[in-house]
Design an enzyme around this catalytic site. Structure first.
Site, PDB file in Angstrom:
ATOM      1  N   PHE A 115     -20.702 110.881  19.392  1.00  0.00           N
ATOM      2  CA  PHE A 115     -20.736 109.913  20.489  1.00  0.00           C
ATOM      3  C   PHE A 115     -19.322 109.803  21.066  1.00  0.00           C
ATOM      4  CE2 PHE A 115     -23.672 106.648  22.151  1.00  0.00           C
ATOM      5  CZ  PHE A 115     -24.884 107.187  21.736  1.00  0.00           C
ATOM      6  N   GLN A 235     -17.989  97.115  31.534  1.00  0.00           N
ATOM      7  CA  GLN A 235     -18.155  98.566  31.366  1.00  0.00           C
ATOM      8  C   GLN A 235     -19.235  99.165  32.271  1.00  0.00           C
ATOM      9  OE1 GLN A 235     -19.958 100.470  27.543  1.00  0.00           O
ATOM     10  NE2 GLN A 235     -17.779 100.952  27.533  1.00  0.00           N
ATOM     11  N   HIS A 237     -21.452 102.433  32.333  1.00  0.00           N
ATOM     12  CA  HIS A 237     -21.868 103.592  31.544  1.00  0.00           C
ATOM     13  C   HIS A 237     -21.951 104.782  32.492  1.00  0.00           C
ATOM     14  CE1 HIS A 237     -24.210 106.252  29.039  1.00  0.00           C
ATOM     15  NE2 HIS A 237     -24.138 105.399  28.023  1.00  0.00           N
ATOM     16  N   LEU A 247     -30.767 103.652  31.724  1.00  0.00           N
ATOM     17  CA  LEU A 247     -29.780 104.415  30.962  1.00  0.00           C
ATOM     18  C   LEU A 247     -30.281 105.764  30.456  1.00  0.00           C
ATOM     19  CD1 LEU A 247     -26.846 103.604  30.124  1.00  0.00           C
ATOM     20  CD2 LEU A 247     -27.742 103.591  27.817  1.00  0.00           C
ATOM     21  N   GLU A 250     -25.773 108.261  25.871  1.00  0.00           N
ATOM     22  CA  GLU A 250     -24.666 109.165  25.564  1.00  0.00           C
ATOM     23  C   GLU A 250     -25.088 110.164  24.486  1.00  0.00           C
ATOM     24  OE1 GLU A 250     -21.187 106.697  25.579  1.00  0.00           O
ATOM     25  OE2 GLU A 250     -20.296 107.915  24.009  1.00  0.00           O
ATOM     26  N   ARG A 281     -16.155 105.975  27.693  1.00  0.00           N
ATOM     27  CA  ARG A 281     -16.944 105.737  28.906  1.00  0.00           C
ATOM     28  C   ARG A 281     -16.101 105.397  30.138  1.00  0.00           C
ATOM     29  NH1 ARG A 281     -21.736 102.280  25.945  1.00  0.00           N
ATOM     30  NH2 ARG A 281     -22.654 104.109  24.964  1.00  0.00           N
ATOM     31  N   HIS A 351     -23.105  98.160  32.733  1.00  0.00           N
ATOM     32  CA  HIS A 351     -23.737  98.273  31.415  1.00  0.00           C
ATOM     33  C   HIS A 351     -23.405  97.159  30.436  1.00  0.00           C
ATOM     34  CE1 HIS A 351     -25.639 100.409  28.147  1.00  0.00           C
ATOM     35  NE2 HIS A 351     -24.511 100.503  27.457  1.00  0.00           N
ATOM     36  N   ARG A 393     -15.548  99.309  25.462  1.00  0.00           N
ATOM     37  CA  ARG A 393     -16.292  99.498  24.209  1.00  0.00           C
ATOM     38  C   ARG A 393     -16.664 100.966  24.010  1.00  0.00           C
ATOM     39  NH1 ARG A 393     -21.651  99.972  22.821  1.00  0.00           N
ATOM     40  NH2 ARG A 393     -22.555  99.317  24.805  1.00  0.00           N
TER      41      ARG A 393
HETATM   42  C1  LIG Z   1     -30.237 100.718  27.828  1.00  0.00           C
HETATM   43  C2  LIG Z   1     -29.216 100.329  26.816  1.00  0.00           C
HETATM   44  C3  LIG Z   1     -28.941 101.166  25.752  1.00  0.00           C
HETATM   45  C4  LIG Z   1     -27.999 100.811  24.796  1.00  0.00           C
HETATM   46  N1  LIG Z   1     -27.769 101.653  23.730  1.00  0.00           N
HETATM   47  C5  LIG Z   1     -26.882 101.277  22.784  1.00  0.00           C
HETATM   48  C6  LIG Z   1     -26.650 102.106  21.635  1.00  0.00           C
HETATM   49  O1  LIG Z   1     -27.258 103.162  21.470  1.00  0.00           O
HETATM   50  N2  LIG Z   1     -25.747 101.693  20.726  1.00  0.00           N
HETATM   51  C7  LIG Z   1     -25.043 100.520  20.867  1.00  0.00           C
HETATM   52  O2  LIG Z   1     -24.229 100.191  20.012  1.00  0.00           O
HETATM   53  N3  LIG Z   1     -25.266  99.714  21.938  1.00  0.00           N
HETATM   54  C8  LIG Z   1     -26.163 100.056  22.880  1.00  0.00           C
HETATM   55  N4  LIG Z   1     -26.379  99.232  23.957  1.00  0.00           N
HETATM   56  C9  LIG Z   1     -25.768  97.899  23.970  1.00  0.00           C
HETATM   57  C10 LIG Z   1     -26.521  96.968  23.042  1.00  0.00           C
HETATM   58  O3  LIG Z   1     -27.876  97.342  23.003  1.00  0.00           O
HETATM   59  C11 LIG Z   1     -26.434  95.506  23.483  1.00  0.00           C
HETATM   60  O4  LIG Z   1     -25.116  95.169  23.743  1.00  0.00           O
HETATM   61  C12 LIG Z   1     -26.960  94.618  22.370  1.00  0.00           C
HETATM   62  O5  LIG Z   1     -28.257  95.032  21.979  1.00  0.00           O
HETATM   63  C13 LIG Z   1     -27.001  93.151  22.739  1.00  0.00           C
HETATM   64  O6  LIG Z   1     -27.583  92.454  21.666  1.00  0.00           O
HETATM   65  P1  LIG Z   1     -27.536  90.875  21.565  1.00  0.00           P
HETATM   66  O7  LIG Z   1     -28.182  90.498  20.287  1.00  0.00           O
HETATM   67  O8  LIG Z   1     -26.164  90.398  21.822  1.00  0.00           O
HETATM   68  O9  LIG Z   1     -28.422  90.407  22.813  1.00  0.00           O
HETATM   69  P2  LIG Z   1     -29.899  90.798  23.294  1.00  0.00           P
HETATM   70  O10 LIG Z   1     -30.549  91.810  22.448  1.00  0.00           O
HETATM   71  O11 LIG Z   1     -29.800  91.050  24.748  1.00  0.00           O
HETATM   72  O12 LIG Z   1     -30.672  89.463  23.058  1.00  0.00           O
HETATM   73  C14 LIG Z   1     -30.391  88.289  23.787  1.00  0.00           C
HETATM   74  C15 LIG Z   1     -31.341  87.222  23.351  1.00  0.00           C
HETATM   75  O13 LIG Z   1     -30.958  85.996  23.938  1.00  0.00           O
HETATM   76  C16 LIG Z   1     -32.072  85.340  24.451  1.00  0.00           C
HETATM   77  N5  LIG Z   1     -31.604  84.464  25.531  1.00  0.00           N
HETATM   78  C17 LIG Z   1     -30.759  84.754  26.534  1.00  0.00           C
HETATM   79  N6  LIG Z   1     -30.561  83.660  27.311  1.00  0.00           N
HETATM   80  C18 LIG Z   1     -31.288  82.670  26.758  1.00  0.00           C
HETATM   81  C19 LIG Z   1     -31.505  81.311  27.088  1.00  0.00           C
HETATM   82  N7  LIG Z   1     -30.944  80.742  28.150  1.00  0.00           N
HETATM   83  N8  LIG Z   1     -32.330  80.596  26.305  1.00  0.00           N
HETATM   84  C20 LIG Z   1     -32.945  81.155  25.234  1.00  0.00           C
HETATM   85  N9  LIG Z   1     -32.771  82.428  24.873  1.00  0.00           N
HETATM   86  C21 LIG Z   1     -31.946  83.170  25.627  1.00  0.00           C
HETATM   87  C22 LIG Z   1     -33.017  86.439  24.870  1.00  0.00           C
HETATM   88  O14 LIG Z   1     -34.344  85.974  24.868  1.00  0.00           O
HETATM   89  C23 LIG Z   1     -32.778  87.460  23.775  1.00  0.00           C
HETATM   90  O15 LIG Z   1     -33.611  87.173  22.675  1.00  0.00           O
HETATM   91  C24 LIG Z   1     -27.310  99.594  24.917  1.00  0.00           C
HETATM   92  C25 LIG Z   1     -27.573  98.755  26.003  1.00  0.00           C
HETATM   93  C26 LIG Z   1     -28.500  99.121  26.948  1.00  0.00           C
HETATM   94  C27 LIG Z   1     -28.719  98.218  28.111  1.00  0.00           C
END
Ligand SMILES: Cc1cc2nc3c(=O)[nH]c(=O)nc-3n(C[C@H](O)[C@H](O)[C@H](O)COP(=O)(O)OP(=O)(O)OC[C@H]3O[C@@H](n4cnc5c(N)ncnc54)[C@H](O)[C@@H]3O)c2cc1C
Length: 578
Positions: A115, A235, A237, A247, A250, A281, A351, A393
């Site tokens: 990666f 960032q 992507h 997306l 990568e 990135r 991203h 990142r």
């Molecule tokens: C397409 C894509 C591919 C990716 N691939 C990778 C990868 O391969 N490897 C890597 O390391 N990272 C990757 N990333 C980044 C990574 O997936 C995210 O940064 C990470 O999953 C975010 O996780 P989180 O738990 O912070 O939030 P999220 O998984 O986004 O969860 C947020 C939570 O908050 C809740 N929420 C939000 N606002 C409120 C509110 N006001 N009230 C109640 N609930 C709320 C939502 O319901 C949800 O449950 C990728 C991102 C994308 C977009």
């Protein structure tokens, strides 16, 4: 309606669920999520989770930590990066033990792939560090954690949207949420609250982020007087599907995919001779934009919507369909292109927010350079800034961040709960929230939220993108503040009580506007180029003046900026070459 829990966790993505898993073994825990948990955006994560397991070749957590610091253009807090890299190894085995079906090597070990920016021996060559479950790694993480939380009797409040935080003096005592199905306001009293609300990519027109990624957590806390850290670093992507932003992981380049311009040239040879298509990135996104601006995009029209090719045709059908099945499916479905036979048209897509709610390494929210914590308030995951990602990142480091610092948050919350009592909620804690909803519902006419959203996304895409200039950012800052004023009179024709999603989308729009405004003000303030923040009037990194984190406090129309030191206790900052 009122509820009382020891711990309330907002968000059911990887960070929220891991914290819930930890704290629920010791305390009564609720998870409040505006989405059904397994629809959280972590489920979209494709390529992998980084950990120096050394399954397929020699690797060390120390190398991982160094790459993270260098990838972050030395704005990464080095003590936090070491924790991330060291605890990543245990975190991955932990997920495996909880049932996560990682891809395997022929001898049965967890398979790993290359990666961007991940190297062996402090930058020598690319290393296979990303553990993966095909290109559905995040999906598997969510399923695994959700099952375990159910087993632990975590109470889930799904489709409950948190609108406000309750902070009394210097103590967080609960939250106020809106139940989408009934249209009722609920108050949750808690000894401690964790924000794990994910990203805010919806500030931009073209993004990899889902509609729900509206930065609710940081915006709610910013309005409650909590400063946000390093918001200028957003960032892009390098490879989003042309025009849509969806997306293309990568992981495609990790398996050997190559970026090519309209002449068919492997242009990364010019920009990163050693790591080529696996450079970090920020560098690849800038290289793609430069190729496009110089007329070497596929259309050659130099426009923001021009694109380049990601060529994976030489990898073969079998590899693509077994290791990257979703990517193959997306390309066939959305572009009617078969990546086995033709290159994929891609351009950079908004991203990931490197900045967010400032925390220490125990995931406690801290508000200044002295590390003053708000009692009972925690943050983890993409909405937080610990800061392990610095100014840029590395791929696979977000999933590690969720697991490592989600777990730390859960453990610290359990410790905090054991030694604290409930603070009685002051009367009328939910009044302000109720009033906002009534005012919006009662308004007879006003501004169209769709117009405001479209305008905000246009401004951010055109003026706050990969390359930035003072004059464009100044225009963006003013225009965004004007939109914030228009928003004060926003209108919805939907007056329903039950399932009024329009109302909640308007609330989300307000959050995005505040964050877009803060992001722009912070970017204007930082007169250097570092990581994802690249200015044409200040093209160099300036460690003398700017080796410091930004803390930005929203005060009505003003963004007040102060600073926080960066931990550089291990590696001396050096120019970044790949
Ligand atoms: C397409 C894509 C591919 C990716 N691939 C990778 C990868 O391969 N490897 C890597 O390391 N990272 C990757 N990333 C980044 C990574 O997936 C995210 O940064 C990470 O999953 C975010 O996780 P989180 O738990 O912070 O939030 P999220 O998984 O986004 O969860 C947020 C939570 O908050 C809740 N929420 C939000 N606002 C409120 C509110 N006001 N009230 C109640 N609930 C709320 C939502 O319901 C949800 O449950 C990728 C991102 C994308 C977009």
């Amino acid at each position: 309606m009122e509820h009382k829990f020891d711990a309330v966790i907002i968000g059911a993505g990887g960070a929220g669920l891991y914290a819930a898993l930890e704290v629920s073994t010791k305390a009564r825990t609720a998870v409040v999520s505006k989405l059904y948990p397994i629809r959280s955006h972590t489920g979209a994560a494709q390529g992998g989770i980084g950990a120096a397991l050394g399954s397929v070749e020699e690797d060390k957590p120390e190398w991982h930590a160094f790459d993270t610091v260098k990838g972050g253009d030395y704005l990464t807090d080095q003590n936090a990066a070491v924790i991330l890299a060291e605890e990543a190894v245990r975190a991955v085995y932990d997920l495996e033990n909880k049932g996560l079906p990682f891809n395997r090597t022929p001898t049965g070990r967890i398979d790993q792939r290359k990666f961007g920016g991940h190297t062996r021996n402090f930058g020598e060559s690319a290393v296979r560090r990303a553990c993966y479950a095909a290109d559905r790694t995040g999906h598997m993480i969510l399923q695994t954690l959700y099952q375990q939380c159910i087993k632990n009797n975590v109470a889930f409040y799904n489709e409950f949207q948190v609108m406000d935080v309750i902070i009394q003096g210097n103590t967080c005592t609960g939250i106020v949420a809106y139940d989408l199905s009934e249209g009722e306001i609920h108050t949750f009293q808690a000894k401690c609250v964790l924000f794990a609300t994910g990203g805010c990519g919806r500030m931009y027109r073209i993004t990899s982020n889902a509609h729900a990624n509206t930065g609710d957590g940081p915006a709610i806390l910013a309005r409650a007087g909590i400063p946000l850290e390093d918001m200028e670093f957003f960032q892009f992507h390098p490879t989003g599907i042309r025009g849509l932003g969806i997306l293309i992981t990568e992981g495609v380049r990790g398996e050997g995919g190559i970026l090519r311009n309209r002449k068919g040239e492997r242009f990364m040879e010019k920009y990163a001779p050693k790591l080529l298509d696996l450079a970090p990135r920020d560098m690849i996104a800038r290289a793609i934009r430069t190729e496009i601006i110089d007329g070497r995009g596929i259309q050659g029209n130099r426009s923001i919507d021009d694109y380049i090719f990601l060529d994976a045709t030489h990898l073969g059908k079998e590899l693509l369909e077994s290791k990257l099945p979703d990517i193959v499916d997306f390309t066939r479905t959305y572009l009617n292109i078969d990546p086995v036979e033709s290159p994929i048209p891609v351009h950079p897509t908004a991203h990931y927010a490197m900045g967010g709610i400032p925390t220490d390494t125990q995931s406690r929210v801290v508000i200044d350079d002295k590390g003053t914590a708000v009692e009972g308030l925690f943050a983890a995951g993409e909405c937080a800034c610990v800061s392990v990602h610095g100014a840029n990142r590395l791929g696979t480091n977000s999933l590690v961040d969720l697991i490592v610092f989600g777990r730390r948050a859960g453990q610290e919350m359990a410790r905090f709960i054991a030694q604290s009592a409930f603070t009685p909620l002051k009367k009328g804690s939910a009044d302000k929230t109720k009033q906002r909803i009534h005012t919006l519902r009662d308004r007879k006419k006003g501004q169209d939220p769709g117009m405001i959203r479209k305008e905000m996304q246009k401004i951010m895409t055109e003026k706050m993108g990969i390359f930035r200039s003072k004059s464009q950012m100044k225009k963006a800052e003013k225009a965004l503040n004007d939109l914030r004023h228009l928003y004060q009179n926003v209108y919805t024709g939907d007056k329903n009580i039950k399932f009024n999603s329009n109302l909640l989308e308007i609330f989300e729009l307000g959050n995005l506007l505040d964050l877009a405004y803060i992001t722009t003000s912070c970017a204007l303030n930082r007169t250097e180029s570092r990581g994802a923040h690249s200015r044409d009037d200040y093209p160099e990194r300036n460690d003398e003046q700017w080796l410091q984190h930004t803390l930005a406090r929203l005060m009505g129309d003003k963004v007040e900026i102060s600073y926080k030191h960066v931990d550089i206790s291990i590696w001396e900052p050096k120019p970044r070459k790949y």
